[in-house]
Write a protein that holds these residues in place. Structure first.
Motif, mmCIF file in Angstrom:
data_model
loop_
_atom_site.group_PDB
_atom_site.id
_atom_site.type_symbol
_atom_site.label_atom_id
_atom_site.label_comp_id
_atom_site.label_asym_id
_atom_site.label_seq_id
_atom_site.Cartn_x
_atom_site.Cartn_y
_atom_site.Cartn_z
ATOM 1 N N ASN A 86 54.296 21.200 9.603
ATOM 2 C CA ASN A 86 54.032 21.842 8.305
ATOM 3 C C ASN A 86 54.391 23.406 8.399
ATOM 4 O O ASN A 86 53.907 23.991 9.192
ATOM 5 N N PRO A 87 55.291 23.828 7.809
ATOM 6 C CA PRO A 87 55.775 25.031 8.024
ATOM 7 C C PRO A 87 54.800 26.207 7.494
ATOM 8 O O PRO A 87 54.987 27.260 7.764
ATOM 9 N N THR A 88 53.523 25.822 6.722
ATOM 10 C CA THR A 88 52.740 26.733 6.373
ATOM 11 C C THR A 88 51.264 26.558 7.345
ATOM 12 O O THR A 88 50.134 27.051 6.758
ATOM 13 N N TRP A 89 51.467 25.912 8.351
ATOM 14 C CA TRP A 89 50.104 25.700 9.056
ATOM 15 C C TRP A 89 50.414 25.830 10.563
ATOM 16 O O TRP A 89 51.650 25.432 10.752
ATOM 17 N N ALA A 90 49.701 26.569 11.598
ATOM 18 C CA ALA A 90 49.970 26.742 12.810
ATOM 19 C C ALA A 90 48.562 26.176 13.721
ATOM 20 O O ALA A 90 47.675 26.481 13.017
ATOM 21 N N ASN B 290 45.487 26.304 16.119
ATOM 22 C CA ASN B 290 44.759 27.259 16.650
ATOM 23 C C ASN B 290 44.092 27.128 17.897
ATOM 24 O O ASN B 290 43.088 26.312 17.716
ATOM 25 N N ASN C 78 42.437 31.818 18.083
ATOM 26 C CA ASN C 78 42.937 33.142 17.623
ATOM 27 C C ASN C 78 43.496 34.192 18.689
ATOM 28 O O ASN C 78 43.436 35.226 18.705
ATOM 29 N N PRO D 106 58.928 24.813 1.241
ATOM 30 C CA PRO D 106 58.254 25.020 0.083
ATOM 31 C C PRO D 106 59.124 25.814 -0.750
ATOM 32 O O PRO D 106 60.072 26.221 -0.516
ATOM 33 N N LYS E 140 48.420 28.408 -0.107
ATOM 34 C CA LYS E 140 48.710 28.483 1.217
ATOM 35 C C LYS E 140 49.319 27.248 1.641
ATOM 36 O O LYS E 140 50.536 27.482 2.186
ATOM 37 N N ASN E 141 48.989 26.291 1.644
ATOM 38 C CA ASN E 141 49.734 24.968 2.057
ATOM 39 C C ASN E 141 50.652 24.505 1.553
ATOM 40 O O ASN E 141 51.711 24.136 2.357
ATOM 41 N N GLY E 142 50.993 24.661 0.203
ATOM 42 C CA GLY E 142 52.028 24.168 -0.458
ATOM 43 C C GLY E 142 53.186 25.167 -0.483
ATOM 44 O O GLY E 142 54.411 24.949 -0.328
ATOM 45 N N PHE E 143 52.751 26.592 -0.759
ATOM 46 C CA PHE E 143 53.690 27.572 -0.723
ATOM 47 C C PHE E 143 53.836 28.758 0.287
ATOM 48 O O PHE E 143 54.723 29.486 0.187
ATOM 49 N N GLY E 144 52.767 28.632 1.021
ATOM 50 C CA GLY E 144 52.883 29.676 2.377
ATOM 51 C C GLY E 144 52.364 31.145 1.332
ATOM 52 O O GLY E 144 53.137 32.059 1.932
ATOM 53 N N ASN F 214 52.280 34.492 4.121
ATOM 54 C CA ASN F 214 51.514 34.006 5.205
ATOM 55 C C ASN F 214 52.239 34.071 6.635
ATOM 56 O O ASN F 214 52.007 33.268 7.516
ATOM 57 N N ILE G 265 51.604 31.700 11.813
ATOM 58 C CA ILE G 265 51.105 31.526 10.539
ATOM 59 C C ILE G 265 49.509 31.930 10.675
ATOM 60 O O ILE G 265 48.654 30.891 11.433
ATOM 61 N N ASN H 226 45.454 32.841 10.072
ATOM 62 C CA ASN H 226 44.308 31.972 9.479
ATOM 63 C C ASN H 226 43.450 32.990 8.544
ATOM 64 O O ASN H 226 43.434 34.325 9.149
#
Ligand code: FES
Lengths: 358, 167
Positions: A149-153, A155, A240, B48, B69-73, B88, B96, B98
């Protein structure tokens, strides 16, 4: 006791400790390089490590599948470092007594055929390694995670184990420096070693006394910088990328008060109490001056000392300057780490407008 | 005569075989190349979208909103009378970060960079603040975020009128 170890493991304390231990080890290599020393330290460390492993947090990090290679690495490196020192001490004692090094004795100079001697050993090692890898893969399964998922990393997001030293280096540097410039310097430097180092001593036999500087320099970069950073990056960095002691629980909400400042901010705001100049070059001038001094002034200064003169005499100007530049590249890492720990310094030259930070 | 003809035919045959063979070979190569080319593109694209509608300004409370955040960053941040769309992507090496609501900061899991709610970096190796995306209000009164346009603080672009919505 565990608290003390946690406290000591923090880079600001463990890095100097590790470096001092390293130099002590080389200074007393004749004591370290004996079988007696090896047995005594085994007898001391084995129970200590068993006691470490009784701690749930410690054992959890140690047995995390990704970290197994690092455990193997620590054990093998300790052994091989000791073995080298052992052989060096043996030979140096012989050379001191006026004898030939062990490798030069006639019975050790005997030659054998590569077939079957070498080929059989290799074949056996191939089979053994394959079996080992298969068993390892069966015992420690690779986890199946959710789709990328490119919008999550994750941790903490950790690099593969062999890159953890680089990742830890990135904490102190701009990606350009730690990701491109320094690795290139390391690779080029390693390639250049045989061309820079033309000293024939130590060819084909173990010795420390005859090659003190070369061995110390190389082993410092290898053990104190590279291996130490891998160990820190693997075992002591949690969520973190915060620092966690070896017995500390990985609490996601551990906060480390940190506020990093660029050298230019120190210079203009803290010392001169003026707002930052708008001209970029003027703003970063202190850092630029320091960098120029570091890179252009130090080599001739070293060249003028007795030590430098000796090297120039032995290997020539060009070799000497390449060598000094490589060493300066290597020492920039500990310098930057120490500045970060002591003064919360972020960048010496900070030009994010040009994607250039040092 | 007949032998000559035979030769002649042979040569013509040879050329026709050759051209058929050559065309087949080229076609096969082109087919393989196009397959390889197709293979380098994903079957399903989870990228996204670069532009999206993000509801009304009244949907957002003061602080950081994580719904996109999850759909489009994108984080929608409403602070100090401004509503803006924060990227993000860490400015250090592109991880990415948090959002940590208890500590009121963004924290990157890769090398520990920290950012304030406004996106300004204050700890760790990140060299510059998080980027902001172009944001505007459509004629229907909805917020439109356009990720193709980027506003960077160190270039003094955060005062640009389309980098935020006054609220
Ligand atoms: S990528 Fe975020 S701190 Fe390095």
């Amino acid at each position: 006791m565990k608290e003390i170890i946690n406290w000591m493991a923090e880079p600001i304390r463990s890095f100097p400790t590790f470096a001092i231990l390293f130099f002590l080890m080389l200074k007393h290599y004749k004591t370290v390089g004996t079988k007696k020393f090896a047995y005594i330290s085994l007898a001391v460390f084995f129970p200590a490590i068993c006691w470490f492993c009784a701690d749930p947090n410690f054992i959890k990090i140690i047995l995390w599948p990704d970290n197994i290679p690092i455990n193997i690495l620590i054990i093998t490196i300790t052994f091989f470092t000791w073995l080298t020192l052992y052989k060096c001490a043996e030979n140096d004692n012989r050379i001191e007594a006026g004898q030939l090094p062990l490798e030069a004795l006639p019975e050790n100079r005997e030659k054998v055929w590569s077939w079957p001697n070498l080929v059989y050993t290799e074949l056996f090692m191939i089979i053994a390694c394959t079996i080992f890898l298969i068993v390892w893969a069966i015992i420690f399964k690779a986890p199946l995670e959710e789709p990328a998922n490119p919008t999550w990393a994750p941790n903490p997001a950790k690099a593969p184990w062999y890159f953890l030293g680089l990742q830890e280096m990135l904490v102190y540097f701009d990606p350009w420096m730690a990701g491109v410039v320094l690795p290139v310097i390391i690779l080029v430097g390693l390639i250049l070693i045989p061309y820079i180092d033309t000293n024939p001593k130590g060819n084909g036999y173990y010795t420390f006394a005859e090659r003190k500087m070369a061995i110390t320099g190389f082993m410092f970069g290898w053990l104190v910088l590279w291996i130490y950073l891998i160990i820190v990056g693997t075992f002591l960095r949690g969520p973190n990328w915060t620092f966690y002691g070896p017995f500390e629980f990985w609490d996601f909400h551990k906060v480390e008060p940190m506020y990093n400042v660029n050298l230019s901010e120190y210079f203009w705001i803290k010392i001169f109490n003026t707002p930052m100049p708008t001209s970029l070059i003027l703003r970063e001038i202190p850092g630029i001056i320091i960098t120029v001094i570091y890179l252009l002034m130090i080599p001739p200064i070293i060249g003028a000392t007795k030590f430098g003169k000796k090297i120039i005499e032995k290997s020539g100007q060009i070799r000497f300057y390449i060598f000094v530049m490589l060493v300066l590249g290597m020492t920039s890492l500990p310098i930057k780490m120490i500045l970060r720990w002591l003064f919360d310094l972020k960048y010496i030259i900070a030009l994010p407008e040009w994607e250039l930070n040092l | 005569m007949s032998e000559e003809l035979q030769l002649h035919l042979n040569r013509r045959e040879f050329f026709s075989y050759l051209s058929v063979g050559w065309i087949t070979f080229t076609a096969a190569c082109a087919g393989m190349a196009s397959l390889a080319f197709r293979f380098s593109y994903p079957n399903v694209n989870f990228e996204p979208e670069m532009e999206f509608l993000a509801g009304k300004t009244s949907d957002y409370e003061e602080g950081v909103d994580e719904r996109w955040k999850n759909g489009f960053g994108v984080w929608m941040v409403k602070v100090e009378g401004k509503l803006f769309a924060l990227s993000n992507i860490c400015t250090h090496l592109g991880c990415i970060p948090n959002w940590l609501p208890a500590e009121l900061k963004f924290k990157c899991p890769c090398h520990g960079s920290g950012y304030y709610m406004t996106g300004v970096n204050f700890e760790g190796p990140a060299p510059r603040p998080l980027e902001r995306y172009a944001i505007s209000i459509t004629t229907e009164g909805l917020i439109k975020v356009d990720k193709t346009k980027i506003y960077r603080s160190e270039k003094g672009q955060w005062d640009h009128p389309s980098s935020f919505i006054p609220v």
